[in-house]
Write a protein that holds these residues in place. Structure first.
Motif, short mmCIF file in Angstrom:
data_model
loop_
_atom_site.label_atom_id
_atom_site.label_comp_id
_atom_site.label_asym_id
_atom_site.label_seq_id
_atom_site.Cartn_x
_atom_site.Cartn_y
_atom_site.Cartn_z
N GLN A 146 65.94 55.44 71.06
CA GLN A 146 65.45 54.03 71.54
C GLN A 146 66.19 53.78 72.48
O GLN A 146 67.76 52.83 71.44
CB GLN A 146 64.86 53.32 70.10
CG GLN A 146 63.85 53.95 69.42
CD GLN A 146 63.54 52.61 67.74
OE1 GLN A 146 63.59 51.34 68.57
NE2 GLN A 146 62.18 54.12 67.40
N GLN A 150 58.60 55.33 61.70
CA GLN A 150 59.82 53.48 62.52
C GLN A 150 60.78 54.26 61.74
O GLN A 150 61.39 55.17 61.06
CB GLN A 150 58.88 52.73 61.22
CG GLN A 150 57.36 52.80 61.37
CD GLN A 150 56.92 51.48 60.77
OE1 GLN A 150 57.83 50.58 60.75
NE2 GLN A 150 55.71 51.30 60.36
N CYS A 177 63.45 44.29 73.03
CA CYS A 177 61.93 45.37 72.85
C CYS A 177 63.19 46.73 73.26
O CYS A 177 64.43 46.64 73.36
CB CYS A 177 61.84 45.13 73.94
SG CYS A 177 60.51 46.00 75.27
N TYR A 227 58.56 49.25 72.59
CA TYR A 227 58.86 48.59 70.22
C TYR A 227 59.43 47.07 70.59
O TYR A 227 59.90 46.57 71.43
CB TYR A 227 59.59 49.28 69.55
CG TYR A 227 59.55 50.94 69.59
CD1 TYR A 227 60.11 51.29 70.56
CD2 TYR A 227 59.17 51.12 68.76
CE1 TYR A 227 60.04 53.09 70.58
CE2 TYR A 227 59.37 53.06 68.24
CZ TYR A 227 59.70 53.32 69.38
OH TYR A 227 59.42 54.94 69.29
N VAL A 249 53.73 48.53 67.85
CA VAL A 249 54.83 50.28 68.96
C VAL A 249 53.63 50.38 69.44
O VAL A 249 52.47 49.83 69.05
CB VAL A 249 54.90 50.75 67.58
CG1 VAL A 249 55.57 51.82 68.64
CG2 VAL A 249 55.59 50.58 66.33
N ARG A 268 56.99 58.20 70.63
CA ARG A 268 56.80 57.83 69.40
C ARG A 268 57.66 58.49 68.46
O ARG A 268 58.46 57.93 67.24
CB ARG A 268 55.46 57.00 68.74
CG ARG A 268 55.55 56.47 67.52
CD ARG A 268 54.05 56.17 67.35
NE ARG A 268 54.07 55.57 65.83
CZ ARG A 268 53.15 56.27 64.53
NH1 ARG A 268 52.36 57.86 65.54
NH2 ARG A 268 52.60 56.01 64.27
N LEU A 325 61.01 45.43 62.14
CA LEU A 325 60.08 46.42 63.55
C LEU A 325 58.41 45.19 63.57
O LEU A 325 57.97 44.74 62.26
CB LEU A 325 59.31 47.37 63.29
CG LEU A 325 58.71 48.21 63.96
CD1 LEU A 325 59.14 48.68 65.88
CD2 LEU A 325 58.39 49.48 63.34
N GLN A 352 48.28 50.41 70.83
CA GLN A 352 49.48 50.19 69.80
C GLN A 352 49.21 51.25 68.50
O GLN A 352 48.15 50.92 67.89
CB GLN A 352 48.50 48.50 69.85
CG GLN A 352 49.65 47.76 68.28
CD GLN A 352 49.29 46.19 68.03
OE1 GLN A 352 49.16 45.46 68.69
NE2 GLN A 352 49.65 46.03 66.89
N ASN A 384 52.34 52.82 71.41
CA ASN A 384 52.21 54.62 72.64
C ASN A 384 51.54 54.72 73.26
O ASN A 384 50.73 54.86 73.43
CB ASN A 384 52.49 55.49 71.16
CG ASN A 384 53.28 56.71 71.79
OD1 ASN A 384 54.11 56.66 71.64
ND2 ASN A 384 52.36 57.83 71.00
N TYR A 441 61.53 44.28 68.46
CA TYR A 441 61.73 43.84 67.08
C TYR A 441 62.22 42.09 66.87
O TYR A 441 62.38 41.78 67.67
CB TYR A 441 63.15 45.23 66.73
CG TYR A 441 63.05 45.94 67.01
CD1 TYR A 441 62.92 47.23 68.04
CD2 TYR A 441 62.90 46.65 65.43
CE1 TYR A 441 63.17 48.50 67.09
CE2 TYR A 441 62.72 48.37 64.83
CZ TYR A 441 62.84 48.84 66.42
OH TYR A 441 62.37 50.37 66.24
N GLU A 467 51.33 50.19 65.91
CA GLU A 467 51.88 49.47 64.51
C GLU A 467 52.22 47.98 64.17
O GLU A 467 51.87 47.95 65.77
CB GLU A 467 53.00 50.07 63.92
CG GLU A 467 53.58 51.50 64.40
CD GLU A 467 53.45 52.02 63.07
OE1 GLU A 467 52.83 53.36 62.89
OE2 GLU A 467 52.95 51.62 62.30
#
Lengths: 113, 114
Positions: free
Chosen positions: B103, A100, B91, B33, B48, B97, B45, B54, B50, B35, B56
């Motif tokens: 990003q 993260q 986004c 992602y 997430v 990931r 965050l 999901q 990937n 945020y 995270e």
């Protein structure tokens, strides 16, 4: 827990001069990445520069360079020959084994014409 | 369109409304992602994904519900929000990931909860 601190909420610089934005972080990891992102007013966040912690050489991208001090956990951004288009919020971020991005609160950079 | 797009750009909703935010990336990335960006605070965050899974959920209240139907699209479903949920929702996407990948961000949705 990892933290990122940007101690300067706001900075200003005269156009064409050099400014340095500060960032410190706290981690016990040895392998990680550090980033500076830029968010211009009402525009998208974009990557300015990226540093891999295992590389001793400081990253540079044109007028942007970093001073990476691993032992001191410091990652400052130097902007040379500041331009009006550099006015933005600048965010420092850390990325490690938790997959993260950990972000600082940002520094608002004002360019004086 | 190129990059990461988000719709709507602005949204005003009452606390009892249900709305959805949409994000689309045209970069062929596999990670996406959500945020939350509040003034003078670090980006938070939220979720997430990937490869559509999901990975995270950072203790986000259940009034926020993400959905990722494919690697290009990401939704954030909103219901019974609180005024403190007013913020800019960003986004982002990355190649994957891990690996400290860059990003890429969308322009955000400015959400106001009345």
């Amino acid at each position: 827990a990892q933290t990122v601190t940007q101690s300067q909420p706001e900075m200003s610089v005269q156009e064409a001069e050099t400014v340095t934005l500060s960032c410190t972080y706290d981690t016990s990891e040895s392998d990680y990445y550090l980033f500076w992102y830029k968010q211009p007013p009402s525009r998208q966040m974009i990557l300015v520069i990226r540093q891999e912690a295992y590389k001793q050489q400081n990253a540079t991208e044109n007028r942007f360079s970093v001073n990476f001090q691993k032992a001191a956990k410091s990652f400052s951004l130097k902007i040379s020959d500041s331009q009006l288009g550099d006015a933005a919020m600048y965010f420092c971020a850390w990325y490690g084994s938790n997959y993260q991005l950990i972000w600082g609160a940002g520094t608002k950079l004002i360019i004086k014409p | 369109e190129t990059g990461v797009t988000q719709t709507p750009r602005h949204l005003v909703m009452g606390m009892t409304n249900k709305k959805s935010l949409k994000c689309e990336q045209h970069l062929g990335h596999n990670a996406m992602y959500w945020y939350k960006q509040s003034a003078k605070k670090p980006l938070e965050l939220m979720f997430v994904y990937n490869f559509k899974e999901q990975t995270e959920n950072n203790s986000v209240p259940s009034r926020f519900s993400p959905e990722c139907p494919n690697s290009s699209h990401l939704f954030l479903h909103l219901h019974t929000l609180q005024p403190e949920d007013s913020a800019l929702y960003l986004c982002a996407s990355s190649q994957e990931r891990g690996g400290g990948n860059e990003q890429f961000f969308g322009p955000g949705t400015r959400l106001t909860v009345l």
